[in-house]
Scaffold this active site. Structure first.
Site, PDB file in Angstrom:
ATOM      1  N   ASP A 166      -1.298  -6.353  -1.840  1.00 38.29           N
ATOM      2  CA  ASP A 166      -2.365  -7.317  -2.088  1.00 38.29           C
ATOM      3  C   ASP A 166      -1.877  -8.296  -3.147  1.00 38.29           C
ATOM      4  O   ASP A 166      -1.420  -7.888  -4.213  1.00 38.29           O
ATOM      5  CB  ASP A 166      -3.628  -6.586  -2.582  1.00 38.29           C
ATOM      6  N   GLU A 170      -1.796  -9.393   4.087  1.00 40.30           N
ATOM      7  CA  GLU A 170      -2.868 -10.181   4.702  1.00 40.30           C
ATOM      8  C   GLU A 170      -2.309 -11.499   5.225  1.00 40.30           C
ATOM      9  O   GLU A 170      -1.324 -12.010   4.701  1.00 40.30           O
ATOM     10  CB  GLU A 170      -3.906 -10.542   3.642  1.00 40.30           C
ATOM     11  N   ASP A 222      -8.077  -3.785  -6.801  1.00 39.51           N
ATOM     12  CA  ASP A 222      -6.914  -4.316  -6.101  1.00 39.51           C
ATOM     13  C   ASP A 222      -6.128  -3.240  -5.347  1.00 39.51           C
ATOM     14  O   ASP A 222      -5.634  -3.469  -4.249  1.00 39.51           O
ATOM     15  CB  ASP A 222      -5.995  -5.045  -7.083  1.00 39.51           C
TER      16      ASP A 222
END
Ligand SMILES: [Zn+2]
Length: 382
Positions: free
Chosen positions: A202, A286, A367
């Site tokens: 992330d 992502e 996170d």
């Protein structure tokens, strides 16, 4: 889980492959070379724009697609006219390469992969020229471009691979006034031994990256201070008058700080991505479209998005070099508010909330939980 790993290992176990790899260095041109290169950049821009104009006319008026060969023939014609005879003063190769780039831009446009090509602006912060094999001399580690009589004064900050034969050389100049040469060589990459580890990544604001393993990778050192300096320099730039000498100076200051932040980030990202690829067989991140949903254009956000893009690119090519699998989660999901243990989606959290406790009793770091969800979503989608 283990059968999934084995699949990835056998499928991607590479034999060691030849890859093209660019090595970028700073160089210091003589005043004559700087002038020649500036002239070359100007000609590259002119040829690109002129060809784009002609192709646009053909496309809009006649509904016709112009080929590279036609553009190239047009270039030959332009060079014969008195008005454009100065095009003969620079090496022809970068001009032809500009037409090839334009051709590629149109191919991507017609395939629906890119927007319609745009003109190269004189104000553009970066100019470049590409030289293919016949347009430079490479002898005993000395690089001489066409139309030049002395080699470039290159700072060899890291060595080229032993016996490397450059196939393409790109010279560029950036907004901070620095000159770079990027040398493309073919290199044999040895595959890494198969690993059983997997990781979700992330990319955030408070850290450069947070891993599903719980590890947090800090932003580059000094960046906080550099960002403050950048904000200050940008305010100073905004106060100057358009067209003034002070504005030119202020713009250079901004560009230099930008460049310093970007350089440190890039070095840092190289180290991080190399490590991630070495240690893990499967890496999940992502997609950009997902991140774009957050419309917050703070300076920290802009820098974070830029480094996210770089991280993606680096992970993609390094994963392919070393036989690793990169999973890109291209669907939006509530990565930070969904519990990675029980799957329950919690209530919306403001950005200030760094940790929370789920109804199932698990205490989450925001996170780390997001990184775990990214890995799970990546594995579920493949
Ligand atoms: Zn839970």
């Amino acid at each position: 889980m283990s059968s999934m790993m084995d699949r990835s290992c056998t499928r991607l176990q590479a034999m060691g492959q030849l890859v093209k790899r660019a090595y970028k260095y700073r160089f210091y041109p003589t005043s004559v070379q700087a002038e020649q290169l500036a002239q070359t950049f100007g000609c590259v821009r002119l040829v690109y724009n002129k060809a784009l104009e002609e192709r646009t006319r053909a496309y809009q008026i006649e509904g016709r697609r112009v080929s590279y060969a036609e553009s190239s023939a047009a270039l030959t014609r332009w060079k014969r006219t008195e008005e454009l005879s100065f095009l003969n003063e620079v090496s022809c190769t970068p001009l032809q390469q500009a037409l090839r780039h334009l051709q590629a831009a149109f191919v991507n446009f017609f395939a629906g992969r890119a927007r319609y090509p745009v003109f190269k602006s004189r104000k553009k912060t970066r100019a470049s020229a590409e030289y293919t094999r016949t347009a430079f001399r490479w002898r005993r580690g000395r690089l001489t471009l066409a139309k030049m009589n002395i080699p470039l004064d290159i700072v060899w900050s890291r060595p080229l691979p032993e016996g490397a034969e450059p196939s393409t050389v790109t010279v560029s100049w950036d907004a901070a006034g620095r000159w770079f040469v990027s040398i493309l060589v073919e290199e044999e990459i040895a595959p890494l031994p198969c690993s059983r580890a997997m990781v979700g990544v992330d990319v955030g604001l408070t850290h450069l990256a947070v891993l599903s393993s719980g590890e947090k990778i800090a932003n580059p050192r000094h960046e906080r201070a550099d960002r403050r300096k950048l904000a200050k320099a940008q305010r100073a730039l905004a106060r100057t008058t358009k067209g003034s000498r002070n504005r030119v100076k202020a713009r250079l200051v901004v560009a230099r700080i930008h460049a310093r932040i970007a350089d440190r980030r890039r070095d840092h990202l190289h180290k991080v991505t190399t490590r991630l690829v070495r240690e893990n067989q499967v890496i999940a991140v992502e997609d950009l479209a997902v991140r774009n949903l957050v419309k917050n254009r703070s300076l920290a956000r802009v820098i974070s998005d830029a480094s996210w893009r770089q991280l993606r690119t680096m992970l993609a090519y390094k994963a392919s070099w070393y036989g690793r699998e990169l999973l890109v989660v291209d669907r939006w999901f509530p990565s930070s508010k969904q519990c990675s243990v029980c799957g329950v989606v919690g209530e919306s959290m403001s950005l200030g909330v760094r940790d929370w406790v789920c109804g199932c009793g698990v205490h989450h770091d925001r996170d780390v939980n997001a990184a775990r969800n990214i890995l799970a979503a990546g594995l579920a989608e493949r």
